[in-house]
Design a protein around this motif. Structure first.
Motif, short mmCIF file in Angstrom:
data_model
loop_
_atom_site.label_atom_id
_atom_site.label_comp_id
_atom_site.label_asym_id
_atom_site.label_seq_id
_atom_site.Cartn_x
_atom_site.Cartn_y
_atom_site.Cartn_z
N ALA A 178 0.82 -1.22 0.00
CA ALA A 178 0.00 0.00 0.00
C ALA A 178 0.85 1.26 0.00
CB ALA A 178 -0.93 -0.01 1.20
N THR A 179 1.98 1.22 0.71
CA THR A 179 2.81 2.42 0.83
C THR A 179 3.55 2.73 -0.47
OG1 THR A 179 3.12 2.01 3.19
CG2 THR A 179 4.69 3.49 2.12
N LEU A 180 4.11 1.72 -1.10
CA LEU A 180 4.90 1.98 -2.31
C LEU A 180 4.08 2.65 -3.42
CD1 LEU A 180 7.24 -1.14 -2.47
CD2 LEU A 180 7.81 1.18 -1.76
N PRO A 181 2.87 2.15 -3.75
CA PRO A 181 2.13 2.84 -4.81
C PRO A 181 1.66 4.23 -4.41
CG PRO A 181 0.80 1.07 -3.87
CD PRO A 181 2.20 0.90 -3.35
N ALA A 182 1.40 4.43 -3.12
CA ALA A 182 1.01 5.77 -2.68
C ALA A 182 2.15 6.76 -2.90
CB ALA A 182 0.61 5.73 -1.20
N LEU A 183 3.38 6.31 -2.70
CA LEU A 183 4.54 7.17 -2.90
C LEU A 183 4.94 7.25 -4.37
CD1 LEU A 183 6.81 6.14 0.11
CD2 LEU A 183 5.26 8.08 -0.05
N ALA A 184 4.73 6.17 -5.10
CA ALA A 184 5.18 6.13 -6.49
C ALA A 184 4.26 6.90 -7.43
CB ALA A 184 5.30 4.68 -6.96
N GLU A 185 2.99 7.00 -7.08
CA GLU A 185 2.02 7.64 -7.97
C GLU A 185 2.39 9.08 -8.31
OE1 GLU A 185 -1.04 7.33 -10.62
OE2 GLU A 185 -0.13 5.75 -9.38
N PRO A 186 2.84 9.88 -7.35
CA PRO A 186 3.24 11.24 -7.70
C PRO A 186 4.41 11.28 -8.70
CG PRO A 186 2.80 11.12 -5.36
CD PRO A 186 2.78 9.71 -5.87
N LEU A 187 5.36 10.36 -8.57
CA LEU A 187 6.46 10.34 -9.54
C LEU A 187 5.96 9.92 -10.92
CD1 LEU A 187 7.98 9.78 -6.61
CD2 LEU A 187 9.93 9.46 -8.14
N ARG A 188 5.04 8.96 -10.94
CA ARG A 188 4.50 8.54 -12.23
C ARG A 188 3.77 9.71 -12.91
NH1 ARG A 188 0.87 3.12 -13.25
NH2 ARG A 188 -0.44 3.98 -11.59
N LEU A 189 3.00 10.43 -12.12
CA LEU A 189 2.27 11.56 -12.68
C LEU A 189 3.24 12.64 -13.16
CD1 LEU A 189 -0.41 12.92 -13.29
CD2 LEU A 189 -0.46 13.77 -10.93
N ARG A 190 4.25 12.92 -12.37
CA ARG A 190 5.24 13.91 -12.77
C ARG A 190 5.94 13.48 -14.08
NH1 ARG A 190 8.11 17.78 -10.06
NH2 ARG A 190 6.72 19.10 -8.84
N HIS A 191 6.27 12.21 -14.17
CA HIS A 191 6.94 11.73 -15.39
C HIS A 191 6.02 11.82 -16.59
CE1 HIS A 191 8.67 8.68 -18.19
NE2 HIS A 191 9.77 9.36 -17.88
N GLU A 192 4.72 11.50 -16.38
CA GLU A 192 3.76 11.62 -17.48
C GLU A 192 3.68 13.06 -17.98
OE1 GLU A 192 0.08 10.29 -15.86
OE2 GLU A 192 0.66 8.16 -15.83
N LEU B 91 -9.85 1.27 -5.94
CA LEU B 91 -8.43 1.58 -5.82
C LEU B 91 -8.11 2.85 -6.61
CD1 LEU B 91 -6.94 -2.02 -6.20
CD2 LEU B 91 -6.83 -0.61 -4.13
N LYS B 92 -8.75 2.99 -7.74
CA LYS B 92 -8.52 4.19 -8.56
C LYS B 92 -9.04 5.45 -7.86
CE LYS B 92 -9.03 6.03 -13.25
NZ LYS B 92 -9.42 7.37 -12.83
N VAL B 93 -10.13 5.31 -7.12
CA VAL B 93 -10.63 6.44 -6.35
C VAL B 93 -9.53 6.96 -5.42
CG1 VAL B 93 -12.24 7.13 -4.53
CG2 VAL B 93 -13.06 5.78 -6.47
N VAL B 94 -8.86 6.04 -4.75
CA VAL B 94 -7.79 6.43 -3.82
C VAL B 94 -6.62 7.06 -4.59
CG1 VAL B 94 -6.20 5.64 -2.04
CG2 VAL B 94 -8.46 4.58 -2.25
N ALA B 95 -6.23 6.43 -5.70
CA ALA B 95 -5.13 6.98 -6.50
C ALA B 95 -5.46 8.38 -6.98
CB ALA B 95 -4.83 6.05 -7.67
N ASP B 96 -6.71 8.59 -7.34
CA ASP B 96 -7.11 9.91 -7.84
C ASP B 96 -7.08 10.97 -6.74
OD1 ASP B 96 -7.38 9.02 -10.41
OD2 ASP B 96 -9.57 8.74 -10.31
N VAL B 97 -7.32 10.56 -5.50
CA VAL B 97 -7.18 11.51 -4.39
C VAL B 97 -5.75 12.02 -4.32
CG1 VAL B 97 -7.19 11.70 -1.87
CG2 VAL B 97 -9.11 10.62 -3.04
N ILE B 98 -4.82 11.15 -4.56
CA ILE B 98 -3.42 11.56 -4.57
C ILE B 98 -3.12 12.42 -5.81
CG2 ILE B 98 -1.03 10.72 -4.76
CD1 ILE B 98 -1.95 8.21 -3.21
N ARG B 99 -3.53 11.93 -6.97
CA ARG B 99 -3.20 12.60 -8.23
C ARG B 99 -3.84 13.99 -8.34
NH1 ARG B 99 -1.34 9.02 -12.45
NH2 ARG B 99 -2.29 10.38 -14.02
#
Length: 783
Positions: free
Chosen positions: A93-107, A342-350
């Motif tokens: 759970a922790t790794l994707p929460a931290l990785a998502e911002p980097l993925r978005l930044r790279h996109e 799960l996407k709902v949670v990811a979108d809260v971050i994004r």
């Protein structure tokens, strides 16, 4: 000028406290990831995963741990071990929460500094594969998407010793400033290995080892741990010489962060390992608590499950698919709902630009703080002693390696000689040792101390001493077989190579105990074998010494006989362990070299106590000791022109020595048996077919008896008991434990003296016609 460590801690805390608002949001999202993946899978451990979230986020974002989320292979990145491996949903759970911002930044930017390889990270999309085939394992494993964790863990107590081993490898290599962090709960501190590790870490001065304990007082059963375990983590660690820091509220950012900074930055004048513990509630905000939250998620889409979603929805203004409703009927619909939530949670971050910016920049900053080089690092990785051809070229070993025919030596003494030479070669030409050694207070007894001794004009490295000799290679250890095994595997898992996905450059390790106690080393070896099989980061090798094996440990009596116990070295997939049984001194260096040539990461070397005479092989017509490298060789071939009487396969020191003594008498009596020395089934299997057929063919196997100083069941790699088992000679011939006495007395009781062996061979040879008739009858019945 004195350093004010309290000021350092205060300053570090203030520098991070302004970011707690982001940490809080990440914590909320991590909680939801844990809940949703377990709800979908209906399997896993929610309670301990949730109770560790504050500590996990604090560790990874505060700078207390120097790591690179983009490059888990970095050799000078701090290492993380989840000793409480069952709480691996925390990691997932922790790794994707931290990785998502980097993925978005790279996109958005296409900037490579934000790039994380797809196959080196757990993404939120992967969470639907929790505990599924080819998905995310049920306990922590160092492989693929979870190379962040640096050990395979989960079995209680098994993760502690490898963590200490990693810290020792870093310390011995001079990797100053590189730390090992390990997460555990109080339940995992009750196995003996935890106590052994605390003692060993103190004794080795592992100031780079940091334990984080989630103290919630519950495991699986209803009884709280405080009911049967006295004291607190302060008592448990402090009494073992550790520095202790405490977070009185493990769910409060300030409390956790101050304790963590004190652990890594606080005053440590006595150079001790450090730990922090935090008081938590198992199942924090999961709506079922304590042991009830340990290994059972809420029923799928139950009222309680949706109850854990409502606060998140209200706080962040989102809605979960199917909220308040029962689970869909179709499996595909259930999966789709899980992905949607799960996407709902990811979108809260994004959707939170400030959060995305903070996390992405902070993780890149921390990642770039991992050094490429460290002043004082002791290993020149531009060259590698493990790949030096001389190490395994036994035919070119120096003359001083070998004993002369007629001399008497225990085979274990050859381990000392080879170990001294191997580390001397490494010291002379590479400026470093190759092997780090340890024993269960048996270093001289099992001869493993040789790895620390001089060879000719090359000085030995000596005992490791946390104050006086940080260059030592022989670790001072108590009677800690299990922990020694784990420390050895931890050492071998630290790769200092600049190309760690391609090659290993670090320390090999070796550990020893009596063959009778070798089962105590099995657990860590088993997990290391799994790690070595699957980890993309290359790991080293461990030489596992089963010393004083067989009934030859006579005077110590049967409590110390390695007759059955050494069989644990065979409880691995074929080829993962090279099991070697040299019977005399000169075979020992040969089989070590041959085993090191293979791809196996574990070598199990079985040695015995008594001195036996070095045979004059040329005079006896025996194969050279060099042929031991091939796993089996012919001691005595069939006599040409005479009726064949069967094959005798012999393994072990006293047994083979007594068979060799009988060679002249076998000739006198006309007993035309072929005798084969069984050294290593794995090495033999690697030989070309022509050699295997010449030495011990499939046909030979149907007409063979076994002689061993161990248990009969341990010879099944060599001979089929169903065909000739009634003729076998072994230490358990009467299905009883042997007693004790002199070597000769015990070998006589075991029916392995020359008298009994000759009698057994006579019977085997004389009854060959009956044996073959019974075999033909069996085949005829099949037809």
């Amino acid at each position: 000028m004195a350093v004010n460590h309290k000021t350092d801690v205060d300053h570090a805390f203030r520098s991070q406290s302004e970011h707690f608002v982001h940490w809080e949001k990440l914590k909320d999202c991590i909680d939801q990831y844990i809940d949703i993946m377990l709800n979908y899978r209906q399997s896993g451990h929610p309670g301990g995963s949730r109770s560790k979230v504050h500590a996990m986020v604090s560790l990874l974002l505060s700078g207390a741990m120097r790591w690179d989320i983009r490059h888990p292979e970095k050799r000078f990145g701090d290492r993380f071990t989840l000793i409480a491996g069952h709480t691996v949903p925390l990691i997932y759970a922790t790794l994707p929460a931290l990785a998502e911002p980097l993925r978005l930044r790279h996109e958005r930017t296409k900037n490579a500094r934000y790039f994380i390889p797809e196959d080196r990270m757990v993404w939120w999309e992967d969470l639907v594969n929790l505990r599924r085939h080819k998905g995310l394992p049920g306990h922590a494993e160092m492989e693929g998407k979870t190379l962040f964790v640096k050990a395979n863990t989960g079995p209680s107590g098994h993760g502690s010793p490898p963590s200490a081993g990693q810290a020792l490898a870093l310390k011995r290599a001079g990797a100053t400033g590189v730390r090992v962090f390990a997460f555990e709960g109080e339940g995992g501190l009750t196995p003996g290995a935890a106590h052994e590790t605390l003692n060993s870490s103190y004794g080795l001065g592992l100031t780079n080892f940091h334990y984080v304990v989630d103290w919630n007082d519950f495991g699986i059963d209803d009884i709280p741990y405080s009911h049967f375990v006295h004291g607190s983590p302060r008592d448990w660690f402090g009494s073992h010489g550790w520095r202790v820091s405490e977070a009185k509220d493990g769910s409060n950012w300030e409390s956790v962060m101050r304790a963590m900074f004190d652990m890594v930055m606080g005053d440590n004048p006595e150079q001790r390992p450090s730990m922090m513990f935090m008081r938590t509630r198992k199942g924090r905000e999961y709506l079922k608590y304590d042991n009830k939250s340990h290994g059972t998620p809420h029923a799928m889409n139950s009222e309680l499950f949706w109850g854990t979603k409502k606060p998140f929805m209200e706080k962040y203004g989102v809605s979960f698919s199917g909220f308040g409703e029962p689970a869909p009927k179709e499996a595909s619909e259930i999966a789709a709902q899980a992905r949607a939530n799960l996407k709902v949670v990811a979108d809260v971050i994004r959707s939170d630009d400030a959060l995305v910016d903070y996390v992405a920049e902070r993780l890149v900053e921390i990642g770039e703080s991992v050094p490429d080089e460290i002043a004082g690092f002791k290993l020149d990785v531009s060259k590698n002693p493990a790949t030096d051809a001389r190490l395994t070229d036994y035919e070119s070993y120096p003359a001083a390696m070998w004993a002369k025919p007629g001399e008497k030596h225990p085979n274990r003494a050859a381990l000392a000689r080879w170990g001294a030479w191997a580390n001397a070669l490494s010291r002379k030409d590479y400026g470093r040792p190759l092997f780090i050694a340890m024993s269960a207070d048996l270093a001289e007894s099992t001869n493993i101390a040789g790895f620390a001794k001089e060879w000719e004009d090359v000085k030995g490295y000596g005992w490791f001493d946390r104050e006086k000799n940080l260059d030592g290679v022989l670790l001072p250890q108590g009677i800690t077989e299990f922990t020694n095994s784990g420390i050895a595997t931890g050492i071998a898992s630290v790769n200092f190579s600049k190309t760690p996905y391609e090659d290993f450059n670090g320390f090999y390790a070796t550990c020893s105990t009596y063959g009778s106690f070798v089962y105590l080393k099995y657990g860590p070896m088993r997990l290391f074998s799994q790690l070595a099989q699957d980890s993309q980061i290359k790991v080293g090798k461990v030489l596992w010494i089963a010393g004083h094996s067989g009934p030859e440990t006579a005077e110590d009596s049967r409590t110390h006989f390695g007759i059955f116990s050494p069989g644990v070295t065979q409880l691995f997939p074929d080829g993962h362990v090279i099991d070697v049984h040299p019977w005399e001194f000169n075979e020992v260096p040969v089989v070590i070299a041959a085993a090191l040539r293979t791809n196996a990461h574990i070598i199990a070397l079985h040695l015995t106590r008594p001195a036996v005479e070095i045979p004059d092989r040329e005079k006896l017509g025996m194969a050279s000791h060099f042929d031991a490298a091939r796993g089996a060789y012919v001691i005595r071939p069939y006599k040409l022109g005479q009726q064949k009487m069967g094959v005798v396969v012999v393994q072990g020191t006293s047994t083979t020595n007594n068979v060799v003594k009988l060679l002249p008498q076998l000739d006198e009596e006309g007993l035309n048996v072929k005798i084969v020395a069984a050294i290593s089934p794995q090495l033999f299997a690697l030989q070309e077919a022509a050699y295997r057929d010449a030495v011990y063919s499939d046909t030979d196997r149907t007409d063979a008896m076994a002689i061993t100083n161990r248990a009969r069941r341990l010879m099944v790699d060599w001979v089929d008991a169903g065909l000739t088992g009634e003729y076998w000679l072994s230490s358990d011939w009467d299905d009883r434990w042997r007693t004790g006495g002199t070597v000769d007395e015990v070998i006589e009781e075991a029916h392995l003296s020359p008298k009994w062996i000759l009698e057994g061979i006579r019977r085997f040879a004389s009854e060959r016609p009956q044996r073959l008739r019974r075999l033909r009858e069996r085949v005829d019945r099949l037809a």
